[in-house]
Scaffold this motif. Sequence first.
Motif, PDB file in Angstrom:
ATOM      1  N   MET A  75       0.736  -1.147   0.046  1.00  0.00           N
ATOM      2  CA  MET A  75      -0.091   0.056  -0.166  1.00  0.00           C
ATOM      3  C   MET A  75       0.987   1.271   0.346  1.00  0.00           C
ATOM      4  N   THR A  76       1.769   1.136   0.927  1.00  0.00           N
ATOM      5  CA  THR A  76       2.800   2.355   0.898  1.00  0.00           C
ATOM      6  C   THR A  76       3.613   2.470  -0.549  1.00  0.00           C
ATOM      7  N   LEU A  77       4.122   1.642  -1.131  1.00  0.00           N
ATOM      8  CA  LEU A  77       4.782   1.676  -2.343  1.00  0.00           C
ATOM      9  C   LEU A  77       3.654   2.440  -3.515  1.00  0.00           C
ATOM     10  N   ASP A  78       2.438   1.787  -3.353  1.00  0.00           N
ATOM     11  CA  ASP A  78       1.519   2.535  -4.327  1.00  0.00           C
ATOM     12  C   ASP A  78       1.216   4.022  -4.060  1.00  0.00           C
ATOM     13  N   LEU A  79       1.085   4.261  -2.895  1.00  0.00           N
ATOM     14  CA  LEU A  79       0.631   5.604  -2.365  1.00  0.00           C
ATOM     15  C   LEU A  79       1.803   6.391  -2.809  1.00  0.00           C
ATOM     16  N   GLN A  80       3.049   5.926  -2.781  1.00  0.00           N
ATOM     17  CA  GLN A  80       4.187   6.663  -3.094  1.00  0.00           C
ATOM     18  C   GLN A  80       4.384   7.036  -4.663  1.00  0.00           C
ATOM     19  N   GLY A  81       4.374   5.735  -5.167  1.00  0.00           N
ATOM     20  CA  GLY A  81       4.793   5.380  -6.567  1.00  0.00           C
ATOM     21  C   GLY A  81       3.797   6.136  -7.807  1.00  0.00           C
ATOM     22  N   ARG A  82       2.594   5.642  -7.329  1.00  0.00           N
ATOM     23  CA  ARG A  82       1.496   6.223  -8.354  1.00  0.00           C
ATOM     24  C   ARG A  82       1.517   7.656  -8.691  1.00  0.00           C
ATOM     25  N   PRO A  83       1.472   8.423  -7.349  1.00  0.00           N
ATOM     26  CA  PRO A  83       1.736   9.838  -7.831  1.00  0.00           C
ATOM     27  C   PRO A  83       2.837  10.360  -8.457  1.00  0.00           C
ATOM     28  N   LEU A  84       3.975   9.603  -8.128  1.00  0.00           N
ATOM     29  CA  LEU A  84       5.400   9.968  -8.818  1.00  0.00           C
ATOM     30  C   LEU A  84       5.338   9.859 -10.430  1.00  0.00           C
ATOM     31  N   ALA A  85       4.509   8.479 -10.716  1.00  0.00           N
ATOM     32  CA  ALA A  85       4.366   8.351 -12.096  1.00  0.00           C
ATOM     33  C   ALA A  85       3.492   9.020 -12.704  1.00  0.00           C
TER      34      ALA A  85
END
Length: 156
Positions: A75-85
């Motif tokens: 969940m943490t990876l997605d919450l950081q990675g998706r906005p960066l993408a």
Amino acid sequence: MEYVTENDLLNENPDLYNSTVGFISDYVNKHFPNINADKRKMIKSATLEGIFSGSKTIGKTLENIFGYHSNLYQMTLDLQGRPLAFMTRYKIIAAGAKYYYWRTVEDTKVRASHKKLNGKRFAILPKYATKKCPYLQIYPGSEHSCRCFMEGILNV
């Protein structure tokens, strides 16, 4: 040498900031519909802060809300990675790119479907699609636990 951070870019570009906040808000509302509005607001704030300060901010907020959870890391990876993408895609479009290369991190964890896309050229928007450069509904970093990234192509 002075370094420019993502935070500087957001502060200098209100449209990028507002678009990113909107993206985060939509993502959190969609993926956390069963928690109350105050907790969703906490996740949104931690996500925006976590883009700049790292995943610990997001992870601690999620742990405070959910307690220890087996999917906390994902969940943490997605919450950081998706906005960066999302931000990367936004900036590449703003720079005038019509196409990009899909890049993976080229390790054993890359999903098979993304390995097939690695190094291939795609249209960044549907209006630029051609037979040689199709448009994809997904983009690097937009799927669950995706660590792929977009390399914009300028002047093509």
